[in-house]
Design an enzyme around this catalytic site. Structure first.
Site, PDB file in Angstrom:
ATOM      1  N   ARG A  16       0.837  -1.217   0.000  1.00 17.21           N
ATOM      2  CA  ARG A  16       0.000   0.000   0.000  1.00 17.21           C
ATOM      3  C   ARG A  16       0.869   1.263   0.000  1.00 17.21           C
ATOM      4  O   ARG A  16       0.954   1.965  -0.996  1.00 17.21           O
ATOM      5  CB  ARG A  16      -0.948  -0.018   1.210  1.00 17.21           C
ATOM      6  CG  ARG A  16      -2.083   0.988   1.116  1.00 17.21           C
ATOM      7  CD  ARG A  16      -1.705   2.404   1.522  1.00 17.21           C
ATOM      8  NE  ARG A  16      -1.273   2.491   2.908  1.00 17.21           N
ATOM      9  CZ  ARG A  16      -0.757   3.592   3.442  1.00 17.21           C
ATOM     10  NH1 ARG A  16      -0.616   4.680   2.716  1.00 17.21           N
ATOM     11  NH2 ARG A  16      -0.366   3.608   4.703  1.00 17.21           N
ATOM     12  N   ASP A  17       1.560   1.523   1.104  1.00 16.18           N
ATOM     13  CA  ASP A  17       2.368   2.749   1.191  1.00 16.18           C
ATOM     14  C   ASP A  17       3.444   2.756   0.104  1.00 16.18           C
ATOM     15  O   ASP A  17       3.804   3.794  -0.440  1.00 16.18           O
ATOM     16  CB  ASP A  17       3.014   2.846   2.582  1.00 16.18           C
ATOM     17  CG  ASP A  17       3.345   4.262   2.997  1.00 16.18           C
ATOM     18  OD1 ASP A  17       3.626   5.106   2.116  1.00 16.18           O
ATOM     19  OD2 ASP A  17       3.361   4.555   4.207  1.00 16.18           O
ATOM     20  N   HIS A 208       4.704   4.262  12.790  1.00 16.02           N
ATOM     21  CA  HIS A 208       4.894   4.210  11.333  1.00 16.02           C
ATOM     22  C   HIS A 208       5.968   5.231  10.983  1.00 16.02           C
ATOM     23  O   HIS A 208       5.742   6.429  11.132  1.00 16.02           O
ATOM     24  CB  HIS A 208       3.548   4.543  10.674  1.00 16.02           C
ATOM     25  CG  HIS A 208       3.551   4.622   9.183  1.00 16.02           C
ATOM     26  ND1 HIS A 208       3.017   3.627   8.388  1.00 16.02           N
ATOM     27  CD2 HIS A 208       3.979   5.571   8.330  1.00 16.02           C
ATOM     28  CE1 HIS A 208       3.110   3.975   7.122  1.00 16.02           C
ATOM     29  NE2 HIS A 208       3.695   5.151   7.046  1.00 16.02           N
ATOM     30  N   HIS A 210       9.148   6.839   8.461  1.00 19.50           N
ATOM     31  CA  HIS A 210       9.778   6.979   7.139  1.00 19.50           C
ATOM     32  C   HIS A 210      11.231   7.367   7.366  1.00 19.50           C
ATOM     33  O   HIS A 210      11.564   8.082   8.323  1.00 19.50           O
ATOM     34  CB  HIS A 210       9.044   8.026   6.299  1.00 19.50           C
ATOM     35  CG  HIS A 210       7.777   7.491   5.698  1.00 19.50           C
ATOM     36  ND1 HIS A 210       7.686   7.069   4.390  1.00 19.50           N
ATOM     37  CD2 HIS A 210       6.560   7.277   6.247  1.00 19.50           C
ATOM     38  CE1 HIS A 210       6.461   6.622   4.156  1.00 19.50           C
ATOM     39  NE2 HIS A 210       5.737   6.738   5.269  1.00 19.50           N
ATOM     40  N   CYS A 241       4.096   9.294   0.664  1.00 23.02           N
ATOM     41  CA  CYS A 241       2.774   9.868   0.394  1.00 23.02           C
ATOM     42  C   CYS A 241       2.856  10.804  -0.800  1.00 23.02           C
ATOM     43  O   CYS A 241       3.623  11.754  -0.798  1.00 23.02           O
ATOM     44  CB  CYS A 241       2.286  10.634   1.625  1.00 23.02           C
ATOM     45  SG  CYS A 241       0.730  11.498   1.334  1.00 23.02           S
ATOM     46  N   ASN A 250       9.425   4.225   3.573  1.00 21.98           N
ATOM     47  CA  ASN A 250       9.237   3.730   4.946  1.00 21.98           C
ATOM     48  C   ASN A 250      10.551   3.148   5.452  1.00 21.98           C
ATOM     49  O   ASN A 250      11.450   2.856   4.679  1.00 21.98           O
ATOM     50  CB  ASN A 250       8.216   2.582   4.945  1.00 21.98           C
ATOM     51  CG  ASN A 250       6.805   3.062   4.736  1.00 21.98           C
ATOM     52  OD1 ASN A 250       6.324   3.145   3.619  1.00 21.98           O
ATOM     53  ND2 ASN A 250       6.132   3.382   5.822  1.00 21.98           N
TER      54      ASN A 250
HETATM   55  N1  COA Z   1     -13.424   4.609  -3.930  1.00 25.11           N
HETATM   56  C1  COA Z   1     -13.714   4.838  -5.223  1.00 25.11           C
HETATM   57  N2  COA Z   1     -14.128   6.013  -5.691  1.00 25.11           N
HETATM   58  C2  COA Z   1     -14.314   7.012  -4.815  1.00 25.11           C
HETATM   59  C3  COA Z   1     -14.050   6.836  -3.448  1.00 25.11           C
HETATM   60  C4  COA Z   1     -13.586   5.581  -3.012  1.00 25.11           C
HETATM   61  N3  COA Z   1     -13.271   5.335  -1.750  1.00 25.11           N
HETATM   62  N4  COA Z   1     -14.305   7.987  -2.823  1.00 25.11           N
HETATM   63  C5  COA Z   1     -14.718   8.861  -3.740  1.00 25.11           C
HETATM   64  N5  COA Z   1     -14.728   8.267  -4.962  1.00 25.11           N
HETATM   65  C6  COA Z   1     -15.071   8.873  -6.240  1.00 25.11           C
HETATM   66  C7  COA Z   1     -16.424   9.523  -6.237  1.00 25.11           C
HETATM   67  O1  COA Z   1     -17.421   8.592  -6.547  1.00 25.11           O
HETATM   68  C8  COA Z   1     -16.272  10.577  -7.296  1.00 25.11           C
HETATM   69  O2  COA Z   1     -16.323   9.982  -8.569  1.00 25.11           O
HETATM   70  P1  COA Z   1     -17.017  10.721  -9.798  1.00 25.11           P
HETATM   71  O3  COA Z   1     -16.283  12.016  -9.964  1.00 25.11           O
HETATM   72  O4  COA Z   1     -16.820   9.769 -10.921  1.00 25.11           O
HETATM   73  O5  COA Z   1     -18.422  10.904  -9.350  1.00 25.11           O
HETATM   74  C9  COA Z   1     -14.843  11.036  -7.114  1.00 25.11           C
HETATM   75  O6  COA Z   1     -14.158   9.933  -6.501  1.00 25.11           O
HETATM   76  C10 COA Z   1     -14.718  12.258  -6.256  1.00 25.11           C
HETATM   77  O7  COA Z   1     -15.433  12.063  -5.065  1.00 25.11           O
HETATM   78  P2  COA Z   1     -15.392  13.067  -3.827  1.00 25.11           P
HETATM   79  O8  COA Z   1     -16.276  12.567  -2.747  1.00 25.11           O
HETATM   80  O9  COA Z   1     -15.588  14.485  -4.339  1.00 25.11           O
HETATM   81  O10 COA Z   1     -13.963  12.833  -3.315  1.00 25.11           O
HETATM   82  P3  COA Z   1     -12.656  13.715  -3.493  1.00 25.11           P
HETATM   83  O11 COA Z   1     -12.258  13.830  -4.910  1.00 25.11           O
HETATM   84  O12 COA Z   1     -12.780  14.935  -2.660  1.00 25.11           O
HETATM   85  O13 COA Z   1     -11.630  12.691  -2.796  1.00 25.11           O
HETATM   86  C11 COA Z   1     -10.937  11.128  -1.145  1.00 25.11           C
HETATM   87  C12 COA Z   1     -11.705  12.370  -1.433  1.00 25.11           C
HETATM   88  C13 COA Z   1     -10.655  11.022   0.332  1.00 25.11           C
HETATM   89  C14 COA Z   1     -11.748   9.909  -1.599  1.00 25.11           C
HETATM   90  C15 COA Z   1      -9.635  11.169  -1.971  1.00 25.11           C
HETATM   91  O14 COA Z   1      -8.977  12.362  -1.763  1.00 25.11           O
HETATM   92  C16 COA Z   1      -8.722  10.026  -1.633  1.00 25.11           C
HETATM   93  O15 COA Z   1      -8.988   8.883  -1.956  1.00 25.11           O
HETATM   94  N6  COA Z   1      -7.606  10.320  -0.986  1.00 25.11           N
HETATM   95  C17 COA Z   1      -6.674   9.320  -0.539  1.00 25.11           C
HETATM   96  C18 COA Z   1      -5.297   9.885  -0.507  1.00 25.11           C
HETATM   97  C19 COA Z   1      -4.331   8.832  -0.094  1.00 25.11           C
HETATM   98  O16 COA Z   1      -4.583   7.655  -0.073  1.00 25.11           O
HETATM   99  N7  COA Z   1      -3.100   9.288   0.224  1.00 25.11           N
HETATM  100  C20 COA Z   1      -2.013   8.476   0.565  1.00 25.11           C
HETATM  101  C21 COA Z   1      -2.191   7.716   1.808  1.00 25.11           C
HETATM  102  S1  COA Z   1      -1.878   8.620   3.269  1.00 25.11           S
HETATM  103 ZN    ZN Z   2       3.649   6.236   5.254  1.00 25.29          ZN
END
Ligand code: COA
Ligand code: ZN
Length: 316
Positions: A16-17, A208, A210, A241, A250
């Site tokens: 994942r990370d 955790h 890095h 990230c 990490n």
């Molecule tokens: N799985 C799949 N699709 C998802 C989802 C999920 N968990 N959450 C949101 N979506 C989709 C929505 O359906 C939407 O799709 P569409 O545009 O086709 O309708 C789109 O993503 C945007 O949705 P929204 O609710 O506006 O989310 P966002 O764009 O503000 O994103 C997060 C919010 C949290 C889902 C997103 O920023 C994210 O996944 N971040 C993770 C970052 C990460 O993992 N960083 C590293 C680890 S620390």
């Molecule tokens: Zn990390």
């Protein structure tokens, strides 16, 4: 040196990370093989993928397929990052043992990474914990930037404790203090771990780290001295990230295991098997990760003495 616990648990977060920040998309078959190889190493947990929006983390867009296809070894807890209820529903469809929820201790990194304020994240998180509990799945909450934020600098320990308290009240089983960009240093780690454990002895506490600034192993040793028994690590030091400037890998799993085993602390992990996985990484990620331990071998490695010694010191 102050003595810590006799045994620890290692959580492998490379799939994942690690893979979330690799520039190449690792094919699904390759990801499944990677996780299956890790399953044979003896880890307590493997963070298999993340059910984030594919637009946010394209490298892990195949989360459902990976989770559905891995071979699960009894005793290993298969976890994944869950950013919202939508992600949880996707994970439940394919089976997950424990949820890893995420939010940042600092406001700016939370907004950059999750596109929400901390208060919005906290509200979502509480909803995910509740929905997870209904499905019988324990939640762990990873607090990013707990030891420093690449945008804001120092992060107040009181902010971290406030969030720990909120998720504990909501029923989380554990929290992970994340040093997202390698800003933590050993005395700081020891202090914060002690405060969190004192305030919430009922929570499983994970560190955790890095290795961005070369302090990851020192930080792990400092946490161990305060009694912390759970550590995240990534084989070959993969990781980082995508929404934190300057983030890098990490702590190397092989180095963490080697350090603790050298100290007589049981990790449950086979270093030989981990080193095999590390040596196979170039075929997975298309580059050769930096692994000084793989190059040098464990400290038990012995080299033949130079041949001329026998002659030089021969009697007579
Ligand atoms: N799985 C799949 N699709 C998802 C989802 C999920 N968990 N959450 C949101 N979506 C989709 C929505 O359906 C939407 O799709 P569409 O545009 O086709 O309708 C789109 O993503 C945007 O949705 P929204 O609710 O506006 O989310 P966002 O764009 O503000 O994103 C997060 C919010 C949290 C889902 C997103 O920023 C994210 O996944 N971040 C993770 C970052 C990460 O993992 N960083 C590293 C680890 S620390
Ligand atoms: Zn990390």
């Amino acid at each position: 040196m102050k003595h810590g616990p006799a045994a620890i648990e290692v959580n492998e977060v490379g799939p994942r990370d690690g893979l979330q920040i690799e520039p190449v998309f690792v094919p699904t078959d390759e990801k499944v093989r990677f996780v299956d190889a890790l399953s044979a190493c003896g880890f307590a947990r493997i963070e298999v993928t993340s059910f984030t929006s594919p637009r946010a983390i394209p490298a892990l867009a195949d989360a459902q397929e990976v989770m559905a296809r891995i071979t699960r070894v009894p005793g290993v807890v298969y976890t994944a990052l869950i950013p919202n209820v939508r992600g949880l529903e996707r994970a439940l469809e394919v089976g997950i043992d424990e949820l890893n929820l995420v939010m940042s201790a600092s406001e700016t990194h939370n907004r950059a990474n999750l596109r929400m304020t901390r208060e919005q994240s906290l509200a979502q998180l509480l909803a995910v914990i509740e929905r997870g509990a209904q499905a019988g799945k324990p939640s762990n909450v990873s607090l990013s930037t707990a030891f420093g934020c690449p945008f804001e600098g120092e992060v107040d320990a009181a902010q971290v404790l406030r969030l720990v308290q909120a998720v504990a009240r909501a029923g989380a089983a554990g929290v992970t203090l994340c040093d997202t960009t390698g800003m933590a240093y050993p005395t700081q780690v020891a202090r914060l771990c002690e405060r969190v454990r004192q305030a919430h002895p009922e929570l499983g506490l994970t560190l955790h780290t890095h290795n961005t600034r070369g302090m990851a192993l020192a930080n792990a040793a400092a946490a161990w001295q305060t009694g912390v028994t759970r550590y995240d690590a990534a084989v070959g030091g993969l990781g980082g990230c995508p929404y934190a400037p300057g983030a890098s890998g990490n702590v190397n799993t092989e180095e963490l295991v080697h350090m603790f085993e050298s100290m007589g602390v049981a990790t449950g992990v086979s270093l030989d098997r981990v080193l095999q996985v590390v040596s196979a990484l170039p075929a997975v990620v298309g580059r050769t990760p930096v692994s000084p331990l793989l190059a040098a071998g464990p400290r038990e490695r012995r080299h033949a003495a130079p041949a001329w010694l026998a002659e030089h010191f021969a009697p007579g």
